[in-house]
Design a protein around this motif. Structure first.
Motif, PDB file in Angstrom:
ATOM      1  N   MET A   1       0.874  -1.170   0.000  1.00 60.87           N
ATOM      2  CA  MET A   1       0.000   0.000   0.000  1.00 60.87           C
ATOM      3  C   MET A   1       0.912   1.220   0.000  1.00 60.87           C
ATOM      4  O   MET A   1       1.776   1.357   0.875  1.00 60.87           O
ATOM      5  CB  MET A   1      -0.889   0.016   1.239  1.00 60.87           C
ATOM      6  CG  MET A   1      -1.892  -1.111   1.320  1.00 60.87           C
ATOM      7  SD  MET A   1      -3.286  -0.908   0.206  1.00 60.87           S
ATOM      8  CE  MET A   1      -4.043   0.572   0.853  1.00 60.87           C
ATOM      9  N   ALA A   2       0.747   2.096  -0.981  1.00 56.86           N
ATOM     10  CA  ALA A   2       1.530   3.334  -1.048  1.00 56.86           C
ATOM     11  C   ALA A   2       0.621   4.498  -0.679  1.00 56.86           C
ATOM     12  O   ALA A   2      -0.483   4.623  -1.209  1.00 56.86           O
ATOM     13  CB  ALA A   2       2.101   3.522  -2.449  1.00 56.86           C
ATOM     14  N   PHE A   3       1.088   5.356   0.240  1.00 61.64           N
ATOM     15  CA  PHE A   3       0.306   6.495   0.710  1.00 61.64           C
ATOM     16  C   PHE A   3       1.040   7.803   0.399  1.00 61.64           C
ATOM     17  O   PHE A   3       2.271   7.823   0.310  1.00 61.64           O
ATOM     18  CB  PHE A   3       0.073   6.399   2.216  1.00 61.64           C
ATOM     19  CG  PHE A   3      -0.762   5.214   2.632  1.00 61.64           C
ATOM     20  CD1 PHE A   3      -2.144   5.296   2.673  1.00 61.64           C
ATOM     21  CD2 PHE A   3      -0.154   4.011   2.988  1.00 61.64           C
ATOM     22  CE1 PHE A   3      -2.913   4.210   3.063  1.00 61.64           C
ATOM     23  CE2 PHE A   3      -0.922   2.917   3.375  1.00 61.64           C
ATOM     24  CZ  PHE A   3      -2.302   3.018   3.407  1.00 61.64           C
ATOM     25  N   GLY A   4       0.289   8.889   0.249  1.00 64.28           N
ATOM     26  CA  GLY A   4       0.914  10.183   0.016  1.00 64.28           C
ATOM     27  C   GLY A   4      -0.119  11.275  -0.168  1.00 64.28           C
ATOM     28  O   GLY A   4      -1.332  11.037  -0.124  1.00 64.28           O
ATOM     29  N   TYR A   5       0.383  12.486  -0.387  1.00 62.82           N
ATOM     30  CA  TYR A   5      -0.454  13.673  -0.573  1.00 62.82           C
ATOM     31  C   TYR A   5      -0.194  14.273  -1.961  1.00 62.82           C
ATOM     32  O   TYR A   5       0.466  15.305  -2.097  1.00 62.82           O
ATOM     33  CB  TYR A   5      -0.145  14.714   0.502  1.00 62.82           C
ATOM     34  CG  TYR A   5      -0.610  14.344   1.885  1.00 62.82           C
ATOM     35  CD1 TYR A   5      -1.795  14.848   2.401  1.00 62.82           C
ATOM     36  CD2 TYR A   5       0.148  13.493   2.692  1.00 62.82           C
ATOM     37  CE1 TYR A   5      -2.221  14.530   3.683  1.00 62.82           C
ATOM     38  CE2 TYR A   5      -0.271  13.162   3.973  1.00 62.82           C
ATOM     39  CZ  TYR A   5      -1.452  13.675   4.461  1.00 62.82           C
ATOM     40  OH  TYR A   5      -1.868  13.351   5.740  1.00 62.82           O
TER      41      TYR A   5
ATOM     42  N   GLY B   1       6.175   9.527   0.414  1.00 66.88           N
ATOM     43  CA  GLY B   1       5.179   8.689   1.078  1.00 66.88           C
ATOM     44  C   GLY B   1       5.617   7.237   1.150  1.00 66.88           C
ATOM     45  O   GLY B   1       6.329   6.741   0.271  1.00 66.88           O
ATOM     46  N   PRO B   2       5.184   6.500   2.175  1.00 67.40           N
ATOM     47  CA  PRO B   2       5.669   5.141   2.401  1.00 67.40           C
ATOM     48  C   PRO B   2       4.997   4.098   1.509  1.00 67.40           C
ATOM     49  O   PRO B   2       3.825   4.233   1.149  1.00 67.40           O
ATOM     50  CB  PRO B   2       5.304   4.889   3.863  1.00 67.40           C
ATOM     51  CG  PRO B   2       4.040   5.678   4.055  1.00 67.40           C
ATOM     52  CD  PRO B   2       4.236   6.932   3.228  1.00 67.40           C
ATOM     53  N   TRP B   3       5.735   3.052   1.177  1.00 63.02           N
ATOM     54  CA  TRP B   3       5.200   1.832   0.578  1.00 63.02           C
ATOM     55  C   TRP B   3       5.163   0.797   1.701  1.00 63.02           C
ATOM     56  O   TRP B   3       6.217   0.366   2.194  1.00 63.02           O
ATOM     57  CB  TRP B   3       6.091   1.326  -0.546  1.00 63.02           C
ATOM     58  CG  TRP B   3       6.157   2.232  -1.747  1.00 63.02           C
ATOM     59  CD1 TRP B   3       5.849   3.546  -1.808  1.00 63.02           C
ATOM     60  CD2 TRP B   3       6.584   1.852  -3.058  1.00 63.02           C
ATOM     61  NE1 TRP B   3       6.049   4.030  -3.070  1.00 63.02           N
ATOM     62  CE2 TRP B   3       6.495   3.015  -3.864  1.00 63.02           C
ATOM     63  CE3 TRP B   3       7.026   0.663  -3.640  1.00 63.02           C
ATOM     64  CZ2 TRP B   3       6.848   3.014  -5.211  1.00 63.02           C
ATOM     65  CZ3 TRP B   3       7.381   0.661  -4.976  1.00 63.02           C
ATOM     66  CH2 TRP B   3       7.282   1.830  -5.763  1.00 63.02           C
ATOM     67  N   LEU B   4       3.971   0.409   2.125  1.00 60.45           N
ATOM     68  CA  LEU B   4       3.836  -0.451   3.294  1.00 60.45           C
ATOM     69  C   LEU B   4       3.553  -1.891   2.882  1.00 60.45           C
ATOM     70  O   LEU B   4       2.528  -2.193   2.271  1.00 60.45           O
ATOM     71  CB  LEU B   4       2.728   0.068   4.212  1.00 60.45           C
ATOM     72  CG  LEU B   4       2.974   1.456   4.820  1.00 60.45           C
ATOM     73  CD1 LEU B   4       1.826   1.859   5.729  1.00 60.45           C
ATOM     74  CD2 LEU B   4       4.292   1.495   5.573  1.00 60.45           C
ATOM     75  N   LEU B   5       4.465  -2.748   3.244  1.00 65.25           N
ATOM     76  CA  LEU B   5       4.352  -4.184   3.026  1.00 65.25           C
ATOM     77  C   LEU B   5       3.535  -4.780   4.177  1.00 65.25           C
ATOM     78  O   LEU B   5       3.612  -4.301   5.311  1.00 65.25           O
ATOM     79  CB  LEU B   5       5.764  -4.779   3.003  1.00 65.25           C
ATOM     80  CG  LEU B   5       5.958  -6.230   2.624  1.00 65.25           C
ATOM     81  CD1 LEU B   5       5.635  -6.456   1.153  1.00 65.25           C
ATOM     82  CD2 LEU B   5       7.414  -6.628   2.906  1.00 65.25           C
TER      83      LEU B   5
END
Length: 494
Positions: free
Chosen positions: A370-374, A427-431
């Protein structure tokens, strides 16, 4: 970042006299952002002042949406050792049946000033560390072109529509890859920043001069306007009042004088009758003004106007006016000082407030993340679907291979199909993201944006592959201690 190179001769040594083993190539560098509490206080206040006006003013760091590099020449996997993980921390999971994605509390924006003094932002996340004070983001969101660190760098977790719900966390020390810092090599486009305790503004308080003088935090003097009589008394009482300006009369000028103001001047009926019609001093100003008055007012009137009584006994007074053009005068103003201190509140350690994501390295490719960001930048075709005021996300499997990006000296970036644009970088890429716990393992941070099919729309994002060198940089940052920016009463710590 500037480094001082000292010639061997200056040290009284020569290469021939040194018999030392060859040192391994460095993999990491560290730079101070604002280690001192006073500087961190100033940085946090800068972004929070005026109800977060600076936060709302900031724009994404990457502005040229048309400068979109291509992914080229897929490579084999780049693990340089055994896989590893550090577990996340955070709140206990809350039971939920929602199928929607729950945004992590850890994600937010980093804000900073670039070399031109422009207000910029990137995306970031809180990450697990020994002192619960670490932020993970892209290296280019901390280091400008791989050189000096940005000014007034802060992290705002949970940023939403201009608000900082968990406070502002000023950066203390930054850690990144040696190759990014030295060569601007985006294979190392990641950074870990140790931040001070969070900081919130808590209003203001009027105090005595003695309290004002002793206060070690924000403070200012508010001028309170008073009368001339109050000023005279204040002077006698040695109250520290002051005055500004001087009393000057209004001067009569022509109507075309810059800044001239029209005033009405009362005249008698004959003067008004003889006056010209037009624009200028002494020219008629409107029609005569007739108003009803009482008999007593009529009898007592001694002005320039004319008095009249009609057949019914109604009393009136008619006044006449001509134009008077003047340059306005000035008046002296008097002030009494009000001493005000700015109150602040310690929000605690970042990881204690919002938790911290885990981190993973040397993981297999083709994993669900899941990649998150603005995001806020437009696509290359000019369409702007994102505002940057709220967090967005992408989900999918990373590519089976890493890729080169020639423009940024990239040899081994991992990729993810995603349409987020600039502003999401960092933004993070969450494994292994747990939607219930809202935690996972940072296995990358968005670095670059790509248009692979050539339709002027972002369709891929890429990140440095998190290998053993990334883990090495993280381990250096992991033990960095920071401090509270304010004392128990909102003052700067001594």
């Amino acid at each position: 970042m500037k480094r001082l190179l000292i010639p061997l001769a200056a040290l009284g040594l020569s290469a021939a006299t040194l018999s030392l083993p060859a040192a391994a190539a460095p993999t990491w560098v560290s730079d101070p952002l604002a280690p001192k509490a006073a500087d961190a206080y100033s940085n946090a206040s800068f972004w929070l002042d005026a109800n977060g006006a600076a936060l709302k003013k900031a724009t994404q760091y990457r502005l040229d949406a048309k400068d979109v590099p291509k992914l080229v020449r897929p490579q084999t996997q780049t693990a340089d050792g055994k896989p590893g993980m550090t577990a996340p921390t955070g709140d206990k999971p809350v039971a939920t049946r929602t199928k929607n994605v729950n945004l992590p509390k850890t994600i937010g924006k980093v804000f900073f000033l670039d070399r031109k003094g422009d207000y910029r932002y990137c995306s970031a996340t809180s990450i697990q560390s020994t002192h619960r004070n670490l932020v993970a983001t892209a290296g280019h969101c901390v280091y400008e072109h791989g050189e000096d660190v940005f000014a007034k760098w802060v992290f705002v977790p949970g940023y939403h529509q201009g608000k900082a719900p968990y406070g502002v966390y000023a950066g203390a020390y930054a850690f990144t890859a040696y190759d990014l810092d030295t060569y601007d090599d985006y294979d190392g486009d990641f950074a870990f920043v140790a931040v001070h305790n969070g900081f919130r503004l808590a209003g203001e308080k009027k105090v005595t001069f003695r309290e004002f003088k002793a206060w070690q935090g924000d403070k200012w003097v508010k001028p309170h306007e008073i009368t001339a009589a109050e000023y005279a008394k204040c002077e006698l009482d040695l109250g520290g009042c002051w005055s500004e300006g001087k009393d000057t009369p209004a001067d009569k000028v022509g109507p075309d004088y810059p800044g001239a103001v029209l005033e009405k001047e009362e005249v008698d009926a004959k003067t008004y009758k003889d006056a010209k019609v037009g624009k200028g001093n002494g020219f008629k100003l409107g029609e005569p003004v007739t108003v009803p008055v009482t008999k007593a007012e009529h009898d007592a009137y001694k002005g320039l106007g004319t008095k009249a009584v009609d057949k019914r006994g109604n009393h009136t007074i008619t006044t006449y006016y001509v134009q008077k053009w003047v340059k306005p005068g000035t008046s002296r103003k008097y002030y009494l000082p009000e001493y005000v201190i700015g109150l602040a509140k310690d929000a605690g350690r970042l990881g204690d407030v919002v938790g911290g994501q885990g981190i993973a390295w040397n993981q297999p490719m083709n994993q669900q993340v899941m990649a998150f960001g603005y995001p806020s930048a437009p696509h290359p075709d000019g369409d702007r679907p994102f505002t940057g005021t709220t967090a967005k996300w992408c989900s999918g499997k990373t590519g089976t291979k890493t890729y080169q990006v020639n423009t940024f000296k990239v040899e081994t970036h991992q990729v993810l199909k995603c349409s987020m644009t600039g502003g999401a970088d960092g933004g993070p890429w969450l494994l292994k993201y747990d939607n219930n716990k809202r935690t996972g393992y940072v296995n990358g941070v968005t670095s670059l944006f790509h248009d692979q099919d050539g339709n002027d729309r972002i369709d891929f994002i890429s990140s440095a592959y998190f290998d053993g060198e990334v883990a090495d940089v993280y381990n250096k940052a992991n033990y960095t201690a920071t401090k509270s920016v304010v004392g128990p009463n909102g003052e700067l710590p001594s």
